[in-house]
Design a protein around this motif. Sequence first.
Motif, short mmCIF file in Angstrom:
data_model
loop_
_atom_site.label_atom_id
_atom_site.label_comp_id
_atom_site.label_asym_id
_atom_site.label_seq_id
_atom_site.Cartn_x
_atom_site.Cartn_y
_atom_site.Cartn_z
N ILE A 107 0.83 -1.21 0.00
CA ILE A 107 0.00 0.00 0.00
C ILE A 107 0.86 1.25 0.00
O ILE A 107 0.64 2.19 -0.77
N THR A 109 2.42 1.83 -3.40
CA THR A 109 1.43 2.33 -4.36
C THR A 109 1.18 3.82 -4.16
O THR A 109 1.03 4.57 -5.13
N LEU A 110 1.17 4.24 -2.90
CA LEU A 110 0.87 5.64 -2.60
C LEU A 110 2.11 6.53 -2.61
O LEU A 110 2.00 7.76 -2.50
N LEU A 141 -5.71 5.73 -2.03
CA LEU A 141 -5.95 4.52 -1.26
C LEU A 141 -7.37 4.01 -1.49
O LEU A 141 -7.59 2.80 -1.69
N SER A 142 -8.34 4.92 -1.48
CA SER A 142 -9.73 4.50 -1.68
C SER A 142 -9.94 3.93 -3.08
O SER A 142 -10.73 2.99 -3.27
N MET A 170 -3.14 4.39 8.89
CA MET A 170 -2.68 5.55 8.13
C MET A 170 -2.63 6.73 9.09
O MET A 170 -3.65 7.08 9.70
#
Length: 363
Positions: free
Chosen positions: A8, A11-12, A87-88, A59
């Motif tokens: 995660i 990715t962010l 993220l969403s 987070m």
Amino acid sequence: MTHTVAEIAETLGLEAVGDTSIVVEGVAEPADCPPDRLAMAMKPEYAEGLSQGQARAAMLWDGADWQAMGLDAAILAPRPRYALSALSAAMDPGQGYPSGIHPMAYVDPSATLGPGVSVGPFAVIGANVEIGAGSVVGPQVHVGWDTRIGPDALLHAGVKIGARVSIGARFIGHHGAVIGSDGFSFVTPEPSGVEKARASLGDQGEAKGQPWARIHSLGGVTIGDDVEVGVNTAIDRGTVRDTRIGNGTKIDNLVQVGHNTVVGEHTLLCGQVGIAGSVSIGSFVVLAGQVGVSDNVRIGDNVICGGATVVLSSIPAGRVMLGYPAMKMESHIEGYKNLRRLPRLIRQVEELRKAVSKAGESR
């Protein structure tokens, strides 16, 4: 869908700390977070709820003391709410629309559908329509004659798009949105009471009832790329020229955009905004909930109008407005403060009047 904390964060483009091999299946609020979810503790006040949940990872904001919160891992974001956007998107399971063209849909033989377009049951796609690759047309959607829709559009159930509408790439239309309905344009044989009242600022003269003649909407609607239109929102077609919505503009639920209106790029129109005809709105404008805009008004770039503001005249670029009629926010707030002071001021004046009256009697 499962993801490790490390995946995660990568990715962010954010920093992950602690045991980044922890696997999560989704996100949750801190107080309700089970061990297999990522807690959204994006502010110190949100993080207070971690002690009530079972989150192992969260987070957090940049510099947060995640170990003191009893976490095994954390993703640290300089702007957590912005990180939530990506993220969403990564965590969104979608709406479950099936692929292919449903046998109970109608697609006109002259329509052109790009590769990978799916069409749900009871959808109707009219003549000479073009829909770009990868688009999803949900159930009970109507796409009218000679309309063009770019690739990767998502039309949720019940969207209605009229004739001669042009929509760019990655459009999202939510349930019940109507794009390309006729404008609300009517005229009387002689000047109406409304016209007289507007010219005189209040006097309509001798009242005379007249029938209304309809002005047909000959224009269409042109919408740019990356535009989103909310539930039960209506965008009217132009009278002669097109109504236009610029790239990246986001329109909330229950919004009315009148005929001939031009909206710039990356503008936000929040819930229950009502825009009359022939309005020009710039780019990066924010109209908060229930803002009303009178016809033929010009609103410059980067204007912000607070909730329930009523715009009756043009606004220069960069202004922050509030109230009815709209005025600079600081002026409106100062006026409201003065209004609240009136009862005290009246009491003070009454006390002074009595004091002066007694002083006069004692002479």
